[in-house]
Structure formats: structure tokens, C-alpha cells
Scaffold this motif. Structure first.
Motif, PDB file in Angstrom:
ATOM      1  N   MET A  23     -32.361-113.388  75.977  1.00  0.00           N
ATOM      2  CA  MET A  23     -32.874-114.734  75.800  1.00  0.00           C
ATOM      3  C   MET A  23     -31.947-115.590  74.942  1.00  0.00           C
ATOM      4  SD  MET A  23     -36.925-113.848  75.241  1.00  0.00           S
ATOM      5  CE  MET A  23     -37.335-115.563  74.984  1.00  0.00           C
ATOM      6  N   VAL A  24     -31.446-115.033  73.849  1.00  0.00           N
ATOM      7  CA  VAL A  24     -30.550-115.778  72.962  1.00  0.00           C
ATOM      8  C   VAL A  24     -29.248-116.107  73.684  1.00  0.00           C
ATOM      9  CG1 VAL A  24     -29.189-115.643  70.845  1.00  0.00           C
ATOM     10  CG2 VAL A  24     -31.553-114.848  70.848  1.00  0.00           C
ATOM     11  N   GLU A  25     -28.714-115.149  74.426  1.00  0.00           N
ATOM     12  CA  GLU A  25     -27.471-115.380  75.166  1.00  0.00           C
ATOM     13  C   GLU A  25     -27.648-116.492  76.190  1.00  0.00           C
ATOM     14  OE1 GLU A  25     -26.416-111.641  76.844  1.00  0.00           O
ATOM     15  OE2 GLU A  25     -25.489-110.869  75.008  1.00  0.00           O
ATOM     16  N   LEU A 130     -39.473-118.589  70.785  1.00  0.00           N
ATOM     17  CA  LEU A 130     -38.090-118.985  70.500  1.00  0.00           C
ATOM     18  C   LEU A 130     -38.099-120.296  69.725  1.00  0.00           C
ATOM     19  CD1 LEU A 130     -35.025-118.315  71.251  1.00  0.00           C
ATOM     20  CD2 LEU A 130     -35.307-120.044  73.023  1.00  0.00           C
ATOM     21  N   GLU A 131     -37.623-120.245  68.492  1.00  0.00           N
ATOM     22  CA  GLU A 131     -37.581-121.447  67.650  1.00  0.00           C
ATOM     23  C   GLU A 131     -36.148-121.958  67.572  1.00  0.00           C
ATOM     24  OE1 GLU A 131     -38.706-122.900  63.090  1.00  0.00           O
ATOM     25  OE2 GLU A 131     -39.106-120.826  63.728  1.00  0.00           O
ATOM     26  N   THR A 132     -35.973-123.267  67.766  1.00  0.00           N
ATOM     27  CA  THR A 132     -34.642-123.863  67.763  1.00  0.00           C
ATOM     28  C   THR A 132     -34.500-124.890  66.649  1.00  0.00           C
ATOM     29  OG1 THR A 132     -35.364-125.526  69.381  1.00  0.00           O
ATOM     30  CG2 THR A 132     -34.338-123.523  70.238  1.00  0.00           C
ATOM     31  N   GLY A 133     -33.238-125.171  66.290  1.00  0.00           N
ATOM     32  CA  GLY A 133     -32.935-126.107  65.220  1.00  0.00           C
ATOM     33  C   GLY A 133     -32.624-127.494  65.740  1.00  0.00           C
ATOM     34  N   VAL A 139     -32.805-120.518  65.875  1.00  0.00           N
ATOM     35  CA  VAL A 139     -32.905-120.231  64.444  1.00  0.00           C
ATOM     36  C   VAL A 139     -33.851-119.061  64.181  1.00  0.00           C
ATOM     37  CG1 VAL A 139     -32.344-122.582  63.764  1.00  0.00           C
ATOM     38  CG2 VAL A 139     -34.736-121.961  64.147  1.00  0.00           C
ATOM     39  N   ALA A 140     -34.711-118.741  65.139  1.00  0.00           N
ATOM     40  CA  ALA A 140     -35.629-117.619  64.966  1.00  0.00           C
ATOM     41  C   ALA A 140     -36.168-117.192  66.330  1.00  0.00           C
ATOM     42  CB  ALA A 140     -36.781-117.971  64.035  1.00  0.00           C
ATOM     43  N   GLU A 157     -39.768-109.470  64.093  1.00  0.00           N
ATOM     44  CA  GLU A 157     -38.704-110.454  63.910  1.00  0.00           C
ATOM     45  C   GLU A 157     -37.444-109.921  64.593  1.00  0.00           C
ATOM     46  OE1 GLU A 157     -38.554-113.379  62.584  1.00  0.00           O
ATOM     47  OE2 GLU A 157     -40.389-113.605  61.376  1.00  0.00           O
ATOM     48  N   VAL A 158     -37.031-110.570  65.662  1.00  0.00           N
ATOM     49  CA  VAL A 158     -35.848-110.126  66.397  1.00  0.00           C
ATOM     50  C   VAL A 158     -34.597-110.539  65.612  1.00  0.00           C
ATOM     51  CG1 VAL A 158     -34.593-110.243  68.578  1.00  0.00           C
ATOM     52  CG2 VAL A 158     -37.092-110.374  68.567  1.00  0.00           C
ATOM     53  N   PRO A 159     -33.689-109.605  65.333  1.00  0.00           N
ATOM     54  CA  PRO A 159     -32.487-109.912  64.528  1.00  0.00           C
ATOM     55  C   PRO A 159     -31.449-110.698  65.319  1.00  0.00           C
ATOM     56  CG  PRO A 159     -32.413-107.638  65.279  1.00  0.00           C
ATOM     57  CD  PRO A 159     -33.754-108.174  65.716  1.00  0.00           C
ATOM     58  N   ILE A 160     -31.620-112.010  65.399  1.00  0.00           N
ATOM     59  CA  ILE A 160     -30.750-112.837  66.239  1.00  0.00           C
ATOM     60  C   ILE A 160     -29.332-112.930  65.705  1.00  0.00           C
ATOM     61  CG2 ILE A 160     -32.684-114.208  67.099  1.00  0.00           C
ATOM     62  CD1 ILE A 160     -31.854-116.396  65.132  1.00  0.00           C
ATOM     63  N   ASP A 161     -29.137-112.715  64.406  1.00  0.00           N
ATOM     64  CA  ASP A 161     -27.781-112.811  63.838  1.00  0.00           C
ATOM     65  C   ASP A 161     -26.842-111.780  64.443  1.00  0.00           C
ATOM     66  OD1 ASP A 161     -28.576-114.876  62.238  1.00  0.00           O
ATOM     67  OD2 ASP A 161     -28.948-113.635  60.472  1.00  0.00           O
TER      68      ASP A 161
END
Length: 216
Positions: A23-25, A130-133, A139-140, A157-161
Motif C-alpha cells: 500500500m505504501v509503495e 492510511l493517514e497522509t500529510g 505519515v501513518a 502500527e505498521v512500520p512505514i519507515d
């Protein structure tokens, strides 16, 4: 707060994080390809579509045998270990109403003290939030188990970093310091131009003239 795997053994952290990475990708790729006329709405729609397609593609790939597709339409529902999961853009504190409408009513869940005493764990709505900035960046990312009242019973909490590449310049390389010998310094005794002219004069004097050559 309970871990999802404490309620459902199929919802392991590794599986949740693997879907989170997809999802992040997908969302990051949409942001990277933002067009001048894009709006928050158009980016959100494209992000939802790309995330859906990324998950569908993975579901038919090796290593994702536990990932399935329940509804591939715009309603998009997939499954993790046979458990239905969906996704929305927002925070776990403010889930979408259409997400909550799928929950089964269990009034006893309002009292968290009773939850661990239940013999049968009730069905919850499992979803990625999915939280965005301000710039659209992620961002989360949370994986939550929700009641129909929007109360979060389980959370991961998915470690997106770990998924997002660091911001570095193209072609960036790490260079190590190299020791160089000290430069030799000296004062030129004669200007370069004068030295060259002096050399030319001495050459002309040493070379035999045309007259001497003719005399021979």
C-alpha cells in the motif's frame, strides 16, 4: 490494546506488514507521478486504485498464498488468511461510515473488560487506515479491528519507515576521506614569459645561420 493476532491467529504481524508495504509503495508511486492539474480528490482516487491493483497483483504471486481477493470492484475487499479486510484513507479515530456499516453489532464490546472473557470472539471489521500529510505523503498506517460504533479493539502500527526510501540526491554515493600528500610550494625565480623568450633567444644564437650554410 490487543494485537490483531491475539484475536485472529491468521492476522500475523508479518502478513499485515507485507500488505502495508504494498500500500505504501503504491501510494508513493502516485505521489511521485503527480500532474499539474491533480487535486486531493484525483490523487486519492488514483491512490485507491493503485493500492487495489498492487494487492490484486500480489495475491497471484508466489509467497502470498494467504492473500486473497473477495471483491475486486471499486468496493474492493481482500482477505488475509481467509479474514476479510478493506482499506480507507484517514485515521483510526475517524473511520469511514461505509466501513463501519459492515460490522456486526456486539453491544458487549463497549465494555472492554468483558472482551477477554468472551468464549467466542465476535466478528469485527478489519481495515487498513492510511493517514497522509500536507504533501500527500504517508505519515501513518494502522491495521485496526473495529466495532460498528467505530471503537478500536485491536491495532497494529505498521512500520512505514522501513518501507519508504530515504530522501537522497540521485546518484548519491558515500565517499570516504582520502589522505593526499602536501602540495609543494615555491617562488618562481623568473616570470614564465620572460623565461620562454630567453630560451628562444639562446636557441637562435646556437643555430647555424643561412649564410654559414650557404658557405658550405
Amino acid at each position: 490494546m490487543l494485537e490483531p493476532s491475539e484475536i485472529n491467529a491468521q492476522l500475523t504481524n508479518d502478513r499485515i506488514d507485507a500488505v502495508g508495504r504494498l500500500m505504501v509503495e503504491a501510494h508513493s508511486q502516485v505521489i511521485d507521478r503527480e500532474e499539474p492539474y491533480d487535486t486531493g480528490w484525483s490523487i486519492g482516487c488514483r491512490s485507491y486504485t493503485w493500492r487495489s491493483r498492487k494487492i490484486i497483483e500480489a495475491a497471484y504471486s508466489e509467497g502470498f498464498e494467504w492473500l486473497g481477493i473477495v471483491d475486486g470492484s471499486l468496493r474492493f475487499i481482500f482477505s488475509v488468511g481467509g479474514t476479510e479486510v478493506n482499506m480507507y484513507r484517514g485515521t483510526s479515530e475517524k473511520p469511514r461510515k461505509n466501513i463501519l456499516s459492515r460490522a456486526v453489532r456486539y453491544p458487549e464490546l463497549n465494555q472492554y473488560g468483558l472482551f477477554t472473557d468472551l468464549e467466542e470472539v465476535p466478528d469485527l471489521v478489519w481495515s487498513f487506515a492510511l493517514e497522509t500529510g500536507p504533501e500527500g505523503e504517508v505519515v501513518a498506517l494502522q491495521f485496526v479491528g473495529l466495532t460498528d460504533l467505530g471503537e478500536v479493539v485491536a491495532l497494529r502500527e505498521v512500520p512505514i519507515d522501513e518501507f519508504q526510501a530515504p530522501l537522497v540526491s540521485v546518484g548519491h554515493e558515500e565517499y570516504k576521506p582520502v589522505s593526499l600528500p602536501p602540495a609543494s610550494l615555491g617562488i618562481r625565480k623568473q616570470p614564465r614569459k620572460e623565461a620562454e623568450e630567453s630560451t628562444d633567444d639562446s636557441t637562435d644564437r646556437d643555430a647555424p645561420g643561412e649564410d654559414a650554410h650557404n658557405q658550405e
